[in-house]
Design an enzyme around this catalytic site. Structure first.
Site, PDB file in Angstrom:
ATOM      1  N   SER A 142       0.823  -1.206   0.000  1.00  0.00           N
ATOM      2  CA  SER A 142       0.000   0.000   0.000  1.00  0.00           C
ATOM      3  C   SER A 142       0.860   1.261   0.000  1.00  0.00           C
ATOM      4  O   SER A 142       1.517   1.560  -0.985  1.00  0.00           O
ATOM      5  CB  SER A 142      -0.985  -0.026   1.176  1.00  0.00           C
ATOM      6  N   LYS A 194     -22.227  16.397  10.278  1.00  0.00           N
ATOM      7  CA  LYS A 194     -21.101  16.870  11.092  1.00  0.00           C
ATOM      8  C   LYS A 194     -20.481  15.739  11.904  1.00  0.00           C
ATOM      9  O   LYS A 194     -19.283  15.750  12.190  1.00  0.00           O
ATOM     10  CB  LYS A 194     -21.577  17.996  12.023  1.00  0.00           C
TER      11      LYS A 194
END
Length: 329
Positions: A142, A194
């Site tokens: 990765s 949020k």
């Protein structure tokens, strides 16, 4: 008050106090590590004698790529120091005696931002006219592949695992645990999303789509970096980039690496490429002396503090999920 709730409160208090204590220890130790310590950590050690006018810098990236310190405190491995590694890259770039760089990589990857910082530094090394070779050890997955892709040549050992091209992001849903412990959270928010990665409730399908769109942007950048670094078509990169690991043999067959070789063979190839068969090979000695010990102590304290913070998040719902170029096996 039930015994279960009393135990939860005591455990939460221990974790919070423990986090404060370990953070304080890290801060105190860190206060002793000055700029002069950085200079000591940047001292050089010759690995192979040779021509000091044509040198090879041997840098090593070992551990999870994070802004602070990666690796596990109890794993017996030294933590990765991101700031110090960036300084090493800068020092190599400014050193006119360095003609080549061997980067030994052993990492499952890590954060998208610090991985990209390293990628940028490696690009700058190449632009300064230095050859950059990567040698992969046990794993370069990765983010480990992300930083390797721009290298002039990539070598891997016969037992190396690499690839895992992709992005991952996760959080833990603590809602059932909190309910069992009798813990409730009151949320006052300015917008519907949020608290999009809150662990105190399940994510909605709309929220999953929002987060997926963010990860897609990071993934597209990863694809482009591999495409440019390995001179591959985007179609081929996307076919390879399903998150899987590849053996060294599979990686070579698919064009993700150039050759299977050990580190000494990689250095020999780099010397030939820079036309300096007798080049001096050196490394930065970042683990010796009292300042190295101070950095190790600071790293250990910081790691334990971070682990306590992770457990503390169960009780405080302080989710810190972020996109990662990381193999999670």
């Amino acid at each position: 008050m039930s015994k279960k709730r009393i135990v939860a409160i005591i455990l939460a208090a221990v974790i919070v106090i423990g986090g404060i204590v370990m953070s304080s220890i890290a801060a105190v130790v860190g206060s002793f590590v000055s700029d002069s310590a950085d200079m000591n950590l940047m001292s050089e050690e010759v690995e192979s004698e040779g021509d000091s006018a044509k040198r090879i810098a041997h840098l090593t990236l070992n551990g999870q790529i994070m802004e602070g310190s990666g690796g596990g405190l109890f794993s017996g491995e030294e933590g990765y120091n991101h700031d110090l590694f960036l300084k090493e890259l800068d020092s190599v770039k400014e050193d006119n005696t360095v003609k080549g760089v061997l980067l030994t990589v052993n990492t499952p990857g890590g954060g998208t931002y610090p991985s990209d910082e390293i990628y940028k530094k490696i690009q700058q090394l190449k632009q300064s006219g230095k050859k950059v070779y990567v040698h992969m050890e046990s794993m370069a997955a990765s983010g480990g592949y992300y930083i390797s892709a721009p290298a002039d040549k990539i070598y891997a050992g016969p037992q190396t695992m690499t690839g895992s091209i992709g992005v991952i992001m996760s959080n833990i849903d603590y809602s059932e645990l909190q309910e069992n412990l009798g813990i409730k959270e009151n949320v006052i928010k300015s917008g519907a999303h949020k608290d999009i990665m809150s662990g105190s409730r399940e994510m909605t399908d709309e929220e999953k789509d929002i987060m997926q769109s963010m990860l897609d942007d990071s993934f597209d950048r990863f694809v482009n970096i591999v495409k440019d670094g390995r001179n591959m078509s985007e179609e081929k990169v996307r076919k390879l980039a399903d998150g899987r690991l590849y053996s060294a043999q599979q990686a070579e067959k698919n064009g993700l690496i150039d050759d299977i070789a050990y580190e000494d063979e990689t250095i020999k190839a780099l010397k030939k490429d820079i036309k300096a068969k007798d080049a001096e090979v050196f490394k930065y000695n970042g683990q010796s002396g009292v300042f190295g010990s101070l950095y190790s102590a600071k790293t250990a304290a910081s790691q334990l503090s971070n682990q306590l913070e992770d457990v503390k998040a169960i009780f405080t719902n302080n989710t810190d999920a972020r996109p990662m170029y990381l193999y999670e096996g």
